[in-house]
Design a protein around this motif. Structure first.
Motif, short mmCIF file in Angstrom:
data_model
loop_
_atom_site.label_atom_id
_atom_site.label_comp_id
_atom_site.label_asym_id
_atom_site.label_seq_id
_atom_site.Cartn_x
_atom_site.Cartn_y
_atom_site.Cartn_z
N ILE A 103 0.83 -1.20 0.00
CA ILE A 103 0.00 0.00 0.00
C ILE A 103 0.87 1.26 0.00
O ILE A 103 2.06 1.21 0.32
CB ILE A 103 -0.95 0.03 1.22
N THR A 104 0.25 2.37 -0.34
CA THR A 104 0.91 3.67 -0.28
C THR A 104 0.75 4.21 1.14
O THR A 104 -0.34 4.15 1.72
CB THR A 104 0.25 4.65 -1.28
N VAL A 105 1.85 4.73 1.69
CA VAL A 105 1.81 5.23 3.06
C VAL A 105 2.38 6.64 3.13
O VAL A 105 3.08 7.10 2.23
CB VAL A 105 2.61 4.31 4.02
N ASP A 106 2.08 7.33 4.23
CA ASP A 106 2.63 8.66 4.51
C ASP A 106 3.88 8.47 5.35
O ASP A 106 3.83 7.89 6.43
CB ASP A 106 1.57 9.46 5.28
N ARG A 107 5.02 8.96 4.84
CA ARG A 107 6.30 8.85 5.54
C ARG A 107 6.87 10.23 5.87
O ARG A 107 8.06 10.38 6.03
CB ARG A 107 7.31 8.11 4.66
N THR A 108 6.03 11.26 5.95
CA THR A 108 6.53 12.63 6.10
C THR A 108 7.15 12.90 7.46
O THR A 108 8.03 13.76 7.57
CB THR A 108 5.42 13.66 5.83
N THR A 109 6.75 12.21 8.49
CA THR A 109 7.33 12.39 9.83
C THR A 109 8.41 11.35 10.03
O THR A 109 8.13 10.15 9.94
CB THR A 109 6.24 12.25 10.92
N PRO A 110 9.66 11.77 10.31
CA PRO A 110 10.74 10.80 10.51
C PRO A 110 10.39 9.77 11.60
O PRO A 110 9.88 10.13 12.67
CB PRO A 110 11.92 11.66 10.95
N GLY A 111 10.61 8.50 11.29
CA GLY A 111 10.35 7.43 12.24
C GLY A 111 8.91 6.99 12.34
O GLY A 111 8.57 6.11 13.12
N THR A 112 8.03 7.60 11.54
CA THR A 112 6.60 7.29 11.61
C THR A 112 6.06 6.95 10.23
O THR A 112 6.41 7.59 9.25
CB THR A 112 5.81 8.48 12.19
N VAL A 113 5.22 5.95 10.20
CA VAL A 113 4.52 5.58 8.96
C VAL A 113 3.03 5.60 9.26
O VAL A 113 2.59 5.15 10.32
CB VAL A 113 5.01 4.20 8.44
N ARG A 114 2.24 6.18 8.33
CA ARG A 114 0.79 6.27 8.51
C ARG A 114 0.11 5.77 7.24
O ARG A 114 0.61 5.98 6.14
CB ARG A 114 0.37 7.73 8.70
N TRP A 115 -1.06 5.17 7.44
CA TRP A 115 -1.85 4.79 6.28
C TRP A 115 -3.33 4.86 6.64
O TRP A 115 -3.72 4.72 7.79
CB TRP A 115 -1.47 3.41 5.75
N SER A 116 -4.13 5.10 5.61
CA SER A 116 -5.58 5.16 5.79
C SER A 116 -6.13 3.75 5.87
O SER A 116 -5.63 2.84 5.20
CB SER A 116 -6.24 5.88 4.61
N ALA A 117 -7.16 3.59 6.68
CA ALA A 117 -7.80 2.27 6.81
C ALA A 117 -9.22 2.46 7.32
O ALA A 117 -9.48 3.31 8.15
CB ALA A 117 -7.01 1.39 7.78
N THR A 118 -10.11 1.66 6.80
CA THR A 118 -11.48 1.65 7.30
C THR A 118 -11.53 0.75 8.52
O THR A 118 -10.64 -0.07 8.75
CB THR A 118 -12.44 1.13 6.21
N PRO A 119 -12.56 0.89 9.35
CA PRO A 119 -12.66 0.03 10.53
C PRO A 119 -12.63 -1.45 10.15
O PRO A 119 -13.17 -1.85 9.12
CB PRO A 119 -14.03 0.42 11.11
#
Length: 107
Positions: free
Chosen positions: A74-90
């Motif tokens: 999947i595509t993830v947000d890596r803009t914050t060093p040391g953190t990875v974020r991704w969208s997800a439904t419940p």
């Protein structure tokens, strides 16, 4: 008003729950190590995504190489060093995070 909204959001339990976590480390000859984490994460009914943060020392550099959810990259947000974020439904998902840490060990 914003601080009240934040308190309500946190009180409603919007953070993902890590149901199962396994980690494997592989040390490379150049002093870097590869870290693979996998397991099960549950996104609550009002949740909209998942965030995972790894803490490192200042001389180390962490790179998220790829993230898979239920076997698909999947595509993830890596803009914050040391953190990875991704969208997800419940729901409940199997996840897999591959990362590399350099500057961790001097060869």
């Amino acid at each position: 008003m914003i601080s009240m909204l934040l308190a309500v959001v946190l009180a409603n339990g919007l953070e993902a729950e890590w149901r199962e976590v396994s980690v494997r480390f592989m040390l490379w000859g150049d002093g870097a190590f590869r870290m693979t984490e996998w397991g099960i994460v549950e996104v609550p009914p009002l949740g909209t995504g998942v965030e995972r943060t790894y803490h490192t020392d200042y001389e180390q550099e962490l790179t998220f190489d790829r993230v898979l959810i239920d076997g698909a990259e999947i595509t993830v947000d890596r803009t914050t060093p040391g953190t990875v974020r991704w969208s997800a439904t419940p729901g409940t998902y199997r996840y897999h995070i591959e990362s590399t840490v350099t500057g961790a060990v001097v060869p």
